[in-house]
Scaffold this motif. Structure first.
Motif, PDB file in Angstrom:
ATOM      1  N   TYR A 151      12.887 -37.146   1.291  1.00  0.00           N
ATOM      2  CA  TYR A 151      13.646 -35.930   1.567  1.00  0.00           C
ATOM      3  C   TYR A 151      15.131 -36.187   1.332  1.00  0.00           C
ATOM      4  N   ALA A 152      15.740 -35.384   0.468  1.00  0.00           N
ATOM      5  CA  ALA A 152      17.158 -35.547   0.136  1.00  0.00           C
ATOM      6  C   ALA A 152      18.007 -34.578   0.949  1.00  0.00           C
ATOM      7  N   SER A 153      19.214 -35.022   1.303  1.00  0.00           N
ATOM      8  CA  SER A 153      20.114 -34.157   2.065  1.00  0.00           C
ATOM      9  C   SER A 153      21.551 -34.623   1.912  1.00  0.00           C
ATOM     10  N   LEU A 154      22.451 -33.761   2.341  1.00  0.00           N
ATOM     11  CA  LEU A 154      23.885 -34.081   2.394  1.00  0.00           C
ATOM     12  C   LEU A 154      24.385 -33.797   3.795  1.00  0.00           C
ATOM     13  N   GLU A 155      25.214 -34.690   4.327  1.00  0.00           N
ATOM     14  CA  GLU A 155      25.853 -34.466   5.620  1.00  0.00           C
ATOM     15  C   GLU A 155      27.352 -34.671   5.487  1.00  0.00           C
ATOM     16  N   ILE A 156      28.120 -33.801   6.146  1.00  0.00           N
ATOM     17  CA  ILE A 156      29.574 -33.938   6.205  1.00  0.00           C
ATOM     18  C   ILE A 156      29.985 -33.754   7.657  1.00  0.00           C
ATOM     19  N   THR A 157      30.706 -34.703   8.205  1.00  0.00           N
ATOM     20  CA  THR A 157      31.142 -34.637   9.595  1.00  0.00           C
ATOM     21  C   THR A 157      32.663 -34.532   9.643  1.00  0.00           C
ATOM     22  N   MET A 158      33.177 -33.543  10.389  1.00  0.00           N
ATOM     23  CA  MET A 158      34.614 -33.318  10.483  1.00  0.00           C
ATOM     24  C   MET A 158      35.018 -33.028  11.920  1.00  0.00           C
ATOM     25  N   ASP A 159      36.319 -33.035  12.149  1.00  0.00           N
ATOM     26  CA  ASP A 159      36.863 -32.649  13.445  1.00  0.00           C
ATOM     27  C   ASP A 159      36.497 -31.202  13.744  1.00  0.00           C
ATOM     28  N   ILE A 160      36.322 -30.894  15.019  1.00  0.00           N
ATOM     29  CA  ILE A 160      35.906 -29.545  15.398  1.00  0.00           C
ATOM     30  C   ILE A 160      36.910 -28.482  14.955  1.00  0.00           C
ATOM     31  N   ARG A 161      38.173 -28.878  14.781  1.00  0.00           N
ATOM     32  CA  ARG A 161      39.192 -27.916  14.328  1.00  0.00           C
ATOM     33  C   ARG A 161      38.994 -27.521  12.868  1.00  0.00           C
ATOM     34  N   ASP A 162      38.177 -28.279  12.154  1.00  0.00           N
ATOM     35  CA  ASP A 162      37.993 -28.037  10.727  1.00  0.00           C
ATOM     36  C   ASP A 162      36.732 -27.247  10.402  1.00  0.00           C
ATOM     37  N   GLU A 163      36.247 -26.498  11.361  1.00  0.00           N
ATOM     38  CA  GLU A 163      35.023 -25.719  11.158  1.00  0.00           C
ATOM     39  C   GLU A 163      35.146 -24.784   9.954  1.00  0.00           C
ATOM     40  N   HIS A 164      36.340 -24.229   9.753  1.00  0.00           N
ATOM     41  CA  HIS A 164      36.542 -23.295   8.646  1.00  0.00           C
ATOM     42  C   HIS A 164      36.148 -23.923   7.306  1.00  0.00           C
ATOM     43  N   ALA A 165      36.532 -25.187   7.100  1.00  0.00           N
ATOM     44  CA  ALA A 165      36.213 -25.855   5.835  1.00  0.00           C
ATOM     45  C   ALA A 165      34.710 -25.964   5.627  1.00  0.00           C
ATOM     46  N   LEU A 166      33.991 -26.318   6.692  1.00  0.00           N
ATOM     47  CA  LEU A 166      32.544 -26.460   6.579  1.00  0.00           C
ATOM     48  C   LEU A 166      31.848 -25.105   6.448  1.00  0.00           C
ATOM     49  N   GLN A 167      32.422 -24.063   7.053  1.00  0.00           N
ATOM     50  CA  GLN A 167      31.852 -22.729   6.913  1.00  0.00           C
ATOM     51  C   GLN A 167      31.918 -22.258   5.463  1.00  0.00           C
ATOM     52  N   ILE A 168      32.985 -22.610   4.769  1.00  0.00           N
ATOM     53  CA  ILE A 168      33.107 -22.241   3.359  1.00  0.00           C
ATOM     54  C   ILE A 168      31.956 -22.842   2.566  1.00  0.00           C
ATOM     55  N   GLY A 208      22.696 -24.263   4.373  1.00  0.00           N
ATOM     56  CA  GLY A 208      22.785 -25.392   5.274  1.00  0.00           C
ATOM     57  C   GLY A 208      23.082 -24.957   6.695  1.00  0.00           C
ATOM     58  N   SER A 209      23.411 -25.913   7.539  1.00  0.00           N
ATOM     59  CA  SER A 209      23.669 -25.627   8.944  1.00  0.00           C
ATOM     60  C   SER A 209      24.869 -26.433   9.441  1.00  0.00           C
ATOM     61  N   ILE A 210      25.517 -25.924  10.489  1.00  0.00           N
ATOM     62  CA  ILE A 210      26.636 -26.605  11.131  1.00  0.00           C
ATOM     63  C   ILE A 210      26.332 -26.709  12.614  1.00  0.00           C
ATOM     64  N   LYS A 211      26.407 -27.926  13.141  1.00  0.00           N
ATOM     65  CA  LYS A 211      26.115 -28.131  14.548  1.00  0.00           C
ATOM     66  C   LYS A 211      27.162 -29.030  15.189  1.00  0.00           C
ATOM     67  N   LEU A 212      27.389 -28.790  16.472  1.00  0.00           N
ATOM     68  CA  LEU A 212      28.308 -29.621  17.240  1.00  0.00           C
ATOM     69  C   LEU A 212      27.645 -30.959  17.523  1.00  0.00           C
ATOM     70  N   ARG A 213      28.377 -32.042  17.292  1.00  0.00           N
ATOM     71  CA  ARG A 213      27.832 -33.364  17.565  1.00  0.00           C
ATOM     72  C   ARG A 213      27.894 -33.647  19.056  1.00  0.00           C
ATOM     73  N   SER A 214      26.820 -34.122  19.597  1.00  0.00           N
ATOM     74  CA  SER A 214      26.736 -34.393  21.028  1.00  0.00           C
ATOM     75  C   SER A 214      27.685 -35.525  21.422  1.00  0.00           C
ATOM     76  N   GLY A 215      28.498 -35.267  22.439  1.00  0.00           N
ATOM     77  CA  GLY A 215      29.391 -36.288  22.966  1.00  0.00           C
ATOM     78  C   GLY A 215      30.585 -36.602  22.095  1.00  0.00           C
ATOM     79  N   ALA A 216      30.869 -35.770  21.109  1.00  0.00           N
ATOM     80  CA  ALA A 216      32.011 -36.013  20.216  1.00  0.00           C
ATOM     81  C   ALA A 216      32.724 -34.708  19.915  1.00  0.00           C
ATOM     82  N   ASN A 217      34.015 -34.817  19.684  1.00  0.00           N
ATOM     83  CA  ASN A 217      34.813 -33.638  19.347  1.00  0.00           C
ATOM     84  C   ASN A 217      34.744 -33.405  17.835  1.00  0.00           C
ATOM     85  N   ALA A 218      33.509 -33.280  17.347  1.00  0.00           N
ATOM     86  CA  ALA A 218      33.277 -33.185  15.910  1.00  0.00           C
ATOM     87  C   ALA A 218      32.086 -32.279  15.637  1.00  0.00           C
ATOM     88  N   ILE A 219      32.020 -31.800  14.403  1.00  0.00           N
ATOM     89  CA  ILE A 219      30.901 -30.965  13.967  1.00  0.00           C
ATOM     90  C   ILE A 219      30.319 -31.548  12.691  1.00  0.00           C
TER      91      ILE A 219
END
Length: 343
Positions: free
Chosen positions: A134-151, A158-169
Motif C-alpha cells: 500500500y502506497a501513501s504520502l504523509e506530510i506533518t506540519m505545525d498546527i498553525r500551518d493547516e491552511h497549507a495542508l488544506q490546499i 486525503g485527510s488531515i488529522k491532529l497528531r496526538s500529544g503534539a502541536n502538529a497536524i
C-alpha cells in the motif's frame, strides 16, 4: 443552454479565496463545456460559474449565477469578508464535486505550485510503501500551518488529522488516483535523496519512470516549500537581529542555497546533528522577501515575511532603542507583539 467556463482578471486579496478560485479554474479549464447528462444531481447549476469579486478592506461583493434562487439571493449581496469566504468555499466545493471533473485535480496550470509542493515534501513529507504494497504520502506540519495542508487536500484528496500529544497536524494521502496525480506533478522536482529513494519505490510499483531534478535556480518555487517545512524567520531577543534560516540533518540541500541566495551553512550550535543555512545581511534578506513575492509561502511564516519591511523601517529610526515611555517605543512593542503572535 450550457456555456463554457472562463476566468479573467480576478484580483483577489484574500488568499483563501484566491487559492480556491485558481484551483477551480484549473479544474474546469478555460475552454471546458459541461454536458448536462454528465452532472447528474448538479443540474440545478449552470455549466458556467460566473464569479466577480471586488475586494476592499471591509466589504466583498460576489456574484455566483445559479438556478437556485435562494443561493442567488444569498450571494448577490454585500457581505463581510469572512462570510464571503464561507459562501465561496461552500459553492466551490459543490462545483468541484461534479463527477466529470473529479479526474482532473490540479491547483495551478504552472510549475511553481508543484515546485512548492516538492519542497514541502522534501522537508516535512514522506512517501511510504507498506509490506502489503500500500502506497501513501504523509506530510506533518505545525498546527498553525493547516491552511497549507488544506490546499493540498482540496487538490488531491486525503485527510488531515491532529497528531496526538503534539502541536502538529498530519496530512495523509493513500488513494491511488490522488497519489498518482501528485506523483505526476512532483516527479522531477523532488531533491531530498531520502525522499527520492522513497518515491522510487512507489514509481517502481506503478511502472513510472523516476525523474531527477535539474539544478536549482532562483526562479523556482522549491525553496518556498522547503522554507515552509524547515525554515524560520526570527528576531534575536538580545540584539534584535533579524535572520532567515533553514535547518536540515545534512548539508546536501543547503549548500546550493549559498550560491543563489547568499548566507552561510554551519553546524547548528543548538544541535550537533543538524546543519543550518542562515542569512542576516539586509540585502540578502530583502532579496528573499522579493523571492517570496513571486513564490509565496503558504504557511503561517508568511505573516512574519510580510512584517520584514516594517522591521527595517522601525529599526532605521531606532524604535527598538527608544525610551519605554515614548510613542516610538510603543510602536516597536506593538510591532514585536504582532511578530511573536504571527499576526
Amino acid at each position: 443552454q450550457w456555456w463554457p467556463f472562463n476566468f479573467k482578471n480576478l484580483n483577489l486579496m484574500q488568499q483563501t479565496i484566491s487559492e480556491n478560485i485558481i484551483q477551480l479554474s484549473s479544474y474546469l479549464g478555460s475552454d471546458l463545456t459541461l454536458i448536462p447528462d454528465q452532472v447528474g444531481e448538479h443540474k440545478n447549476l449552470y455549466g458556467t460559474l460566473s464569479i466577480s469579486c471586488t475586494f476592499c478592506t471591509l466589504n466583498v461583493k460576489n456574484h455566483i449565477n445559479v438556478k437556485n434562487s435562494q443561493v442567488t439571493k444569498a450571494l448577490n449581496t454585500w457581505v463581510g469578508t469572512s462570510e464571503a469566504i464561507r459562501l465561496l468555499n461552500k459553492n466551490i466545493t459543490t462545483i468541484i464535486s461534479v463527477p466529470c471533473l473529479a479526474n482532473n485535480i490540479k491547483a495551478y496550470n504552472n510549475n511553481s505550485f508543484f515546485e512548492w509542493l516538492a519542497g514541502l515534501i522534501d522537508g516535512d513529507g514522506s512517501f511510504l510503501l507498506s509490506k502489503k504494497g500500500y502506497a501513501s504520502l504523509e506530510i506533518t506540519m505545525d498546527i498553525r500551518d493547516e491552511h497549507a495542508l488544506q490546499i493540498i487536500k482540496n487538490i488531491y484528496g486525503g485527510s488531515i488529522k491532529l497528531r496526538s500529544g503534539a502541536n502538529a497536524i498530519r496530512y495523509r494521502l493513500h488513494h491511488k488516483s490522488g497519489l498518482l496525480s501528485l506523483i505526476k506533478d512532483v516527479n522531477g522536482k523532488i531533491r531530498n535523496s531520502n525522499r527520492l529513494v522513497q518515491l522510487n519505490k512507489i514509481c517502481t510499483k506503478y511502472n513510472i519512470n523516476l525523474i531527477y531534478p535539474n539544478k536549482l535556480t532562483y526562479n523556482n518555487g522549491w525553496v518556498s516549500g522547503f522554507f515552509d517545512a524547515d525554515g524560520t524567520v526570527t528576531i534575536n531577543s538580545t540584539n534584535t537581529q533579524l535572520s532567515i534560516s533553514i535547518s536540515q540533518k545534512t548539508s546536501e540541500l543547503l549548500l546550493p542555497l549559498i550560491e543563489i541566495y547568499g548566507g552561510n551553512v554551519y553546524i547548528d550550535r543548538g544541535s550537533a546533528q543538524s546543519f543550518k543555512w542562515y542569512i542576516t545581511k539586509r540585502e540578502e534578506i530583502l532579496k528573499m522577501v522579493k523571492y517570496f513575492k513571486v513564490y509565496p509561502s503558504r504557511s503561517a511564516k508568511i505573516k512574519r515575511l510580510h512584517l520584514i519591511n516594517k522591521y527595517y523601517e522601525l529599526k532605521d529610526i531606532k524604535a527598538h532603542l527608544a525610551p519605554p515611555e515614548t510613542l516610538l517605543a510603543k510602536s516597536w512593542n506593538y510591532f514585536y507583539q504582532k511578530w511573536i503572535k504571527f499576526e
